[in-house]
Design an enzyme around this catalytic site. Structure first.
Site, PDB file in Angstrom:
ATOM      1  CD  GLU A   7       9.413  12.200 -15.464  1.00 46.57           C
ATOM      2  OE1 GLU A   7       8.509  12.858 -14.942  1.00 46.57           O
ATOM      3  OE2 GLU A   7      10.480  12.719 -15.853  1.00 46.57           O
TER       4      GLU A   7
ATOM      5  CB  SER B  60      14.217  22.339 -15.287  1.00 48.25           C
ATOM      6  OG  SER B  60      13.526  23.562 -15.375  1.00 48.25           O
TER       7      SER B  60
ATOM      8  CG  HIS C 138      -1.690  -1.244   1.441  1.00 47.68           C
ATOM      9  ND1 HIS C 138      -2.954  -1.477   0.949  1.00 47.68           N
ATOM     10  CD2 HIS C 138      -1.322  -2.379   2.090  1.00 47.68           C
ATOM     11  CE1 HIS C 138      -3.349  -2.700   1.304  1.00 47.68           C
ATOM     12  NE2 HIS C 138      -2.367  -3.269   1.983  1.00 47.68           N
TER      13      HIS C 138
ATOM     14  CE  LYS D  76      12.525  19.287 -11.157  1.00 49.28           C
ATOM     15  NZ  LYS D  76      11.333  19.731 -11.859  1.00 49.28           N
TER      16      LYS D  76
END
Ligand code: ARG
Length: 461
Positions: A292, A279, A158, A285
């Site tokens: 992804e 970024s 979970h 970043k």
């Protein structure tokens, strides 16, 4: 009509140019050209062997087809929309090269059994390549796992801390998924590797062909027993898309974990510069674009599976032009799966660094050893459910007191239950908690070493 007079004399006027473009598949089925040539070579040899054309004619056809192969490989053959599809393109070029004898190639054959043959040869080849990539992916997992049997990582259910794990064990779960993918593809290949060549347009042929001979030349395992089924079956492609979808499910789940692990919140891995991106506005970043993208590309593969299922569901026998729509999704799936496997393998090999210190710290500072306290009592004769309830209470009071289980004094333990002794501290240390889970398939170090050995043997076999 196009200048080349594709169809029979029954047509009087040319195709509307937009309709010609709409109808054509050459822009994408050129991908099949090498397989189309190989299939045609086998067909030509069979025609000669069966006396349907002369041996000299057979040789001329084969030589012409091989010349087209060379021209294509040298970038000298790139048919345009006029050709309609790769099959016509090859036939027209063949006639240009060898003259009228080229017009004999299509004896006892249709584009329907031809395209089915090409697609199967293509897919058989691609499946082998994907399987090879799966092996590389598995072997990178093993390399990391072998070095991290005793590295601990929090285990979750979970997405809540559950029980600590051997990092190797966690990674080996992905090895096992890839193993099933590999096996599934082998199984799919059994249905891919059946020859429809010689089924003709739909009904077979009047010529004394030898379908077993072409199947043998093309290394098919067997031939379709029914010509209608042979030209209109795309089950093999659907099965492949299904197997490919599962490969993507597995890569996508791993991606999701890596994305979480790389976050500041988890901080379990750092991304190496060779596999991370920045970024355009936020200078601090470092983004996990690779996992992804893998996660994102999963969508199109599922889409192609869905599309082909829908294409097939309402088709009357036998060939319908709808079937031309099987190709782009199939090619895109193959290319996507190959690209994702390659990227993931590189990411694992050089793009991730596990922060082992932080991982060790993470498992030391939670209640994921609570089950082990209950097991401790259960092993000393306390019924498990009773022990479980007691430990639940301890967790509650510890949280309220801002303590961890390891912070309780021996006196406190003894007050909770007289069965507790000084060895409780050792029993709930994260290293020990993991080390002792040696049931078959468990995360205990001894078990994991066995799993690793078996896994390595599977990859090497
Ligand atoms: N380009 C066609 C396809 O991909 C080849 C088969 C055409 N057959 C036909 N009966 N029109 O399906």
């Amino acid at each position: 009509m196009t200048e080349q007079q594709t169809w029979s004399q029954r047509f009087e006027s040319a195709l509307h140019p937009a309709i010609a473009r709409f109808n054509a598949s050459i822009t994408f089925d050129i991908e099949l050209i090498e397989y189309d040539l190989t299939g045609s070579v086998a067909h030509a040899k069979m025609l000669a062997k069966c006396g349907i054309i002369s041996p000299e004619e057979g040789e001329q056809l084969v030589a012409g087809l091989e010349q087209i192969r060379q021209e294509y490989q040298q970038g000298k053959f790139s048919p345009g929309i006029d050709a309609e599809d790769v099959h016509f393109a090859v036939e027209h070029r063949l006639v240009e090269i060898v003259g009228d004898v080229g017009k004999k190639l299509h004896t006892a054959r249709s584009r329907n059994d031809q395209v089915g043959t090409d697609t199967r040869l293509y897919l058989r080849d691609q499946i082998k390549q994907i399987q090879k990539q799966l092996r590389e992916f598995q072997s990178v997992i093993l390399d990391i796992a072998e070095k991290n049997v005793e590295t601990l990582i929090p285990g979750y259910t979970h997405l809540q801390r559950a029980q600590p794990l051997s990092l190797a064990h966690h990674l080996l779960a992905y090895f096992q998924m890839a193993q099933r993918d590999w096996e599934r593809l082998s199984d799919v290949c059994r249905r891919v590797n059946i020859s429809p060549l010689g089924c003709g347009a739909l009904a077979g042929t009047t010529f004394p062909i030898d379908r077993h001979y072409t199947a043998e030349l093309l290394q098919f395992d067997k031939i379709y027993a029914n010509s209608l089924d042979g030209v209109s079956d795309r089950d093999f492609a659907i099965e492949f898309l299904c197997a490919a979808s599962l490969v993507m499910v597995h890569l996508s789940r791993l991606s999701e974990e890596i994305i979480l692990w790389a976050s500041e919140e988890f901080g379990f891995v750092t991304l190496q510069d060779s596999c991370a991106t920045g970024s355009s506005i936020m200078p601090q970043k470092k983004n996990p674009d690779v996992p992804e993208l893998v996660r994102g590309k999963t969508g199109r593969v599922f889409g192609h599976l869905q599309a082909l299922l829908v294409i097939m569901k309402g088709l009357p026998l036998a060939y319908n032009k709808d079937l031309q729509e099987d190709k782009e999704g199939l090619f895109d799936t193959v290319n996507t799966v190959k690209a994702c496997l390659e990227a993931m393998t590189i990411l694992l090999r050089e793009g991730l660094k596990f922060r082992t210190q932080r991982l060790a710290q993470a498992v030391a500072e939670d209640f994921s050893n609570a089950t082990d306290v209950a097991d401790y009592l259960a092993a000393r004769g306390v019924p498990f459910r009773e022990a479980y309830n007691l430990v639940g209470k301890v967790v509650k009071t510890s949280i309220a007191a801002g303590k961890l289980l390891k912070d309780l004094t021996l006196e406190e333990w003894k007050q909770l239950h007289p069965a507790f002794a000084a060895d409780i501290y050792e029993a709930i240390s994260p290293q020990q908690v993991v080390a002792v889970r040696n049931s078959y398939g468990g995360t205990g170090f001894e078990q994991v070493r066995k799993e690793l050995l078996a896994a390595r043997a599977q990859v090497d076999s």
